[in-house]
Design a protein around this motif. Sequence first.
Motif, PDB file in Angstrom:
ATOM      1  N   THR A  34      39.759   4.639 -37.965  1.00  0.00           N
ATOM      2  CA  THR A  34      39.879   5.078 -39.192  1.00  0.00           C
ATOM      3  C   THR A  34      38.520   6.112 -39.511  1.00  0.00           C
ATOM      4  OG1 THR A  34      38.699   3.453 -40.202  1.00  0.00           O
ATOM      5  CG2 THR A  34      41.141   3.409 -40.472  1.00  0.00           C
ATOM      6  N   CYS A  35      37.895   6.258 -38.223  1.00  0.00           N
ATOM      7  CA  CYS A  35      36.773   7.286 -38.459  1.00  0.00           C
ATOM      8  C   CYS A  35      37.205   8.569 -38.436  1.00  0.00           C
ATOM      9  CB  CYS A  35      35.820   7.008 -37.198  1.00  0.00           C
ATOM     10  SG  CYS A  35      34.438   8.074 -37.048  1.00  0.00           S
ATOM     11  N   PRO A  36      36.791   9.564 -39.240  1.00  0.00           N
ATOM     12  CA  PRO A  36      37.036  10.904 -39.431  1.00  0.00           C
ATOM     13  C   PRO A  36      36.543  11.924 -38.018  1.00  0.00           C
ATOM     14  CG  PRO A  36      36.307  10.247 -41.355  1.00  0.00           C
ATOM     15  CD  PRO A  36      35.873   9.314 -40.527  1.00  0.00           C
ATOM     16  N   ARG A  74      26.520  13.836 -36.332  1.00  0.00           N
ATOM     17  CA  ARG A  74      27.939  14.291 -36.576  1.00  0.00           C
ATOM     18  C   ARG A  74      28.406  12.979 -37.526  1.00  0.00           C
ATOM     19  NH1 ARG A  74      30.089  15.575 -30.531  1.00  0.00           N
ATOM     20  NH2 ARG A  74      29.513  17.639 -30.787  1.00  0.00           N
ATOM     21  N   CYS A  75      27.802  11.978 -37.566  1.00  0.00           N
ATOM     22  CA  CYS A  75      28.337  10.888 -38.561  1.00  0.00           C
ATOM     23  C   CYS A  75      28.357  11.233 -39.969  1.00  0.00           C
ATOM     24  CB  CYS A  75      27.557   9.522 -38.198  1.00  0.00           C
ATOM     25  SG  CYS A  75      27.953   8.424 -39.458  1.00  0.00           S
ATOM     26  N   LEU A  76      29.466  11.090 -40.771  1.00  0.00           N
ATOM     27  CA  LEU A  76      29.293  11.584 -42.129  1.00  0.00           C
ATOM     28  C   LEU A  76      28.927  10.537 -43.139  1.00  0.00           C
ATOM     29  CD1 LEU A  76      33.113  12.265 -41.569  1.00  0.00           C
ATOM     30  CD2 LEU A  76      31.457  14.108 -42.872  1.00  0.00           C
ATOM     31  N   THR A  77      28.405   9.536 -42.677  1.00  0.00           N
ATOM     32  CA  THR A  77      28.046   8.200 -43.310  1.00  0.00           C
ATOM     33  C   THR A  77      29.013   7.962 -44.540  1.00  0.00           C
ATOM     34  OG1 THR A  77      25.896   9.253 -43.148  1.00  0.00           O
ATOM     35  CG2 THR A  77      26.099   7.007 -44.457  1.00  0.00           C
ATOM     36  N   CYS A  78      30.244   8.339 -44.144  1.00  0.00           N
ATOM     37  CA  CYS A  78      31.366   7.795 -44.940  1.00  0.00           C
ATOM     38  C   CYS A  78      31.679   6.328 -45.372  1.00  0.00           C
ATOM     39  CB  CYS A  78      32.547   8.727 -44.723  1.00  0.00           C
ATOM     40  SG  CYS A  78      33.184   7.953 -43.280  1.00  0.00           S
ATOM     41  N   ARG A  79      31.323   5.568 -44.277  1.00  0.00           N
ATOM     42  CA  ARG A  79      31.475   4.590 -44.428  1.00  0.00           C
ATOM     43  C   ARG A  79      32.999   3.680 -44.345  1.00  0.00           C
ATOM     44  NH1 ARG A  79      26.730   2.250 -48.333  1.00  0.00           N
ATOM     45  NH2 ARG A  79      27.941   0.227 -48.134  1.00  0.00           N
ATOM     46  N   SER A  80      33.621   4.538 -43.763  1.00  0.00           N
ATOM     47  CA  SER A  80      35.238   4.298 -43.564  1.00  0.00           C
ATOM     48  C   SER A  80      35.368   3.068 -42.772  1.00  0.00           C
ATOM     49  CB  SER A  80      36.053   5.415 -43.138  1.00  0.00           C
ATOM     50  OG  SER A  80      37.342   5.154 -42.832  1.00  0.00           O
ATOM     51  N   CYS A  81      34.457   3.064 -41.602  1.00  0.00           N
ATOM     52  CA  CYS A  81      34.556   2.066 -40.556  1.00  0.00           C
ATOM     53  C   CYS A  81      34.199   0.714 -41.210  1.00  0.00           C
ATOM     54  CB  CYS A  81      33.577   2.475 -39.615  1.00  0.00           C
ATOM     55  SG  CYS A  81      32.009   3.044 -40.292  1.00  0.00           S
ATOM     56  N   GLU A  82      33.467   0.661 -42.204  1.00  0.00           N
ATOM     57  CA  GLU A  82      33.009  -0.669 -42.917  1.00  0.00           C
ATOM     58  C   GLU A  82      34.080  -1.311 -43.561  1.00  0.00           C
ATOM     59  OE1 GLU A  82      29.863  -1.103 -45.674  1.00  0.00           O
ATOM     60  OE2 GLU A  82      28.324   0.216 -44.296  1.00  0.00           O
TER      61      GLU A  82
HETATM   62  S1  SF4 Z   1      30.360   6.492 -41.395  1.00  0.00           S
HETATM   63 FE1  SF4 Z   1      31.789   5.402 -39.759  1.00  0.00          FE
HETATM   64  S2  SF4 Z   1      33.747   6.100 -40.124  1.00  0.00           S
HETATM   65 FE2  SF4 Z   1      32.300   7.579 -41.313  1.00  0.00          FE
HETATM   66  S3  SF4 Z   1      32.031   9.271 -39.613  1.00  0.00           S
HETATM   67 FE3  SF4 Z   1      30.172   7.652 -39.437  1.00  0.00          FE
HETATM   68  S4  SF4 Z   1      31.037   6.354 -37.921  1.00  0.00           S
HETATM   69 FE4  SF4 Z   1      32.822   7.443 -38.526  1.00  0.00          FE
END
Ligand code: SF4
Length: 413
Positions: A34-36, A74-82
């Motif tokens: 689920t990581c963009p 490159r990480c969006l800090t979107c936290r979809s991974c959480e």
């Molecule tokens: S926060 Fe997690 S899901 Fe979002 S881009 Fe970074 S590693 Fe991927």
Amino acid sequence: MQTSFSAGSLGNPDIAEAETILRSCVHCGFCNATCPTYQLLGSELDGPRGRIYLIKQMLESGKSGDKTRLHLDRCLTCRSCETTCPSGVRYGRLIDIGREAAEALAPRSLAASLLRRSMLAILPYTARASIVFGLARALRPLLPLQLRRKIPAKQAASSTPVTSRARRMLVLQGCVQPLGTPNTNAAATRVLDGLGISLFSAPAAGCCGALHQHLSDPEGARAMMRRNIDAWWPHMEGGAEAIVVTASGCGLMVKDYAHVLQHDAGYADKAARISALARDISEVISDEILDSNDLGGLANVGRGVRVAYHSSCTLQHGQKLAGTVETILQRCGYELTPVADSHLCCGAAGTYTLLQPKLSEQLLENKLAALHAGEPEVIASANVGCQMHLAGASKVPVKHWIELLDRNPNQST
Ligand code: SF4
Ligand code: SF4
């Protein structure tokens, strides 16, 4: 995950916290799905599990370099991974610690540092940002399409009403929102007035600190947080019920003040109270109309209009409020169109759109295709960054969802 930190390095509270988080990861890799950025780039180091390894190696060895920085940037800090992680790994906190360490261990080039410092010197300050927005809007017709899309069009804002109800809540004005989407708080003020609540702001408050926090300037972020706490505190003592935040990214930051300032002897207690009283506008509306089951004047305000709702990452993954806005809109008479992959980021992600333009554009295109697929009449979001990012390229209007509940958009109270 096994770690090997020296006893000395574990004396640093950030390293100790990182170690606890690292140990909770069982490297199953579910999060990659689920990581963009993993979906776009397909490389292990551009997914959460790979980044967790990079952070572990960096913190254990005390060494960093271009490769680590590239993949962390490159990480969006979107936290979809959480949201996906079955082991409750607090990735959002880990990436903040990792980024701060990377900045300290391997400084950026002069040009990259200057760009980041310029952003931090301008964007969190509304007066300075307004000059840059004004210039950019004036030059807009001369710019290439991709740059043009990043400059928000001036929003025709109604005036913010002054209301005087017995129930009072503070509202965060923030830094960029008054310039990019000023109608959001005006609409929120009118909607809450209709529910018997006055919204007011503390003029001395400003940026929530998220820009500094995510650009690895934790001391700058803490200064913003202390300034806001000082500005809000007399009003909290005076009976304000809550601090309402209409930008989900800022709301997530304010809810985190307690954690960020936990070791600050002068502010820890106040920060804990401020975070406890911070509410996304969807929580307030939900409490007032859904819990009481009394929609009042908001019943059927939507009249069946078709809305594609973009659930911002900071609301669904950060604040864990997935589904709240959707329920409100449906109960108020809107028809929600289906949106595929609603867990994925739109690519706005604070300054990501400026710092990682290629990835940001790809995510934007994918997101708009998903939002447009159901042929909506309007797209709604819960965060100023997403709203401006989507509006730059959308073929239908993009609004903050609270504007859709505003029955008197052209009036002040
Ligand atoms: S926060 Fe997690 S899901 Fe979002 S881009 Fe970074 S590693 Fe991927
Ligand atoms: S899903 Fe959680 S436990 Fe599994 S690799 Fe990702 S962060 Fe680690």
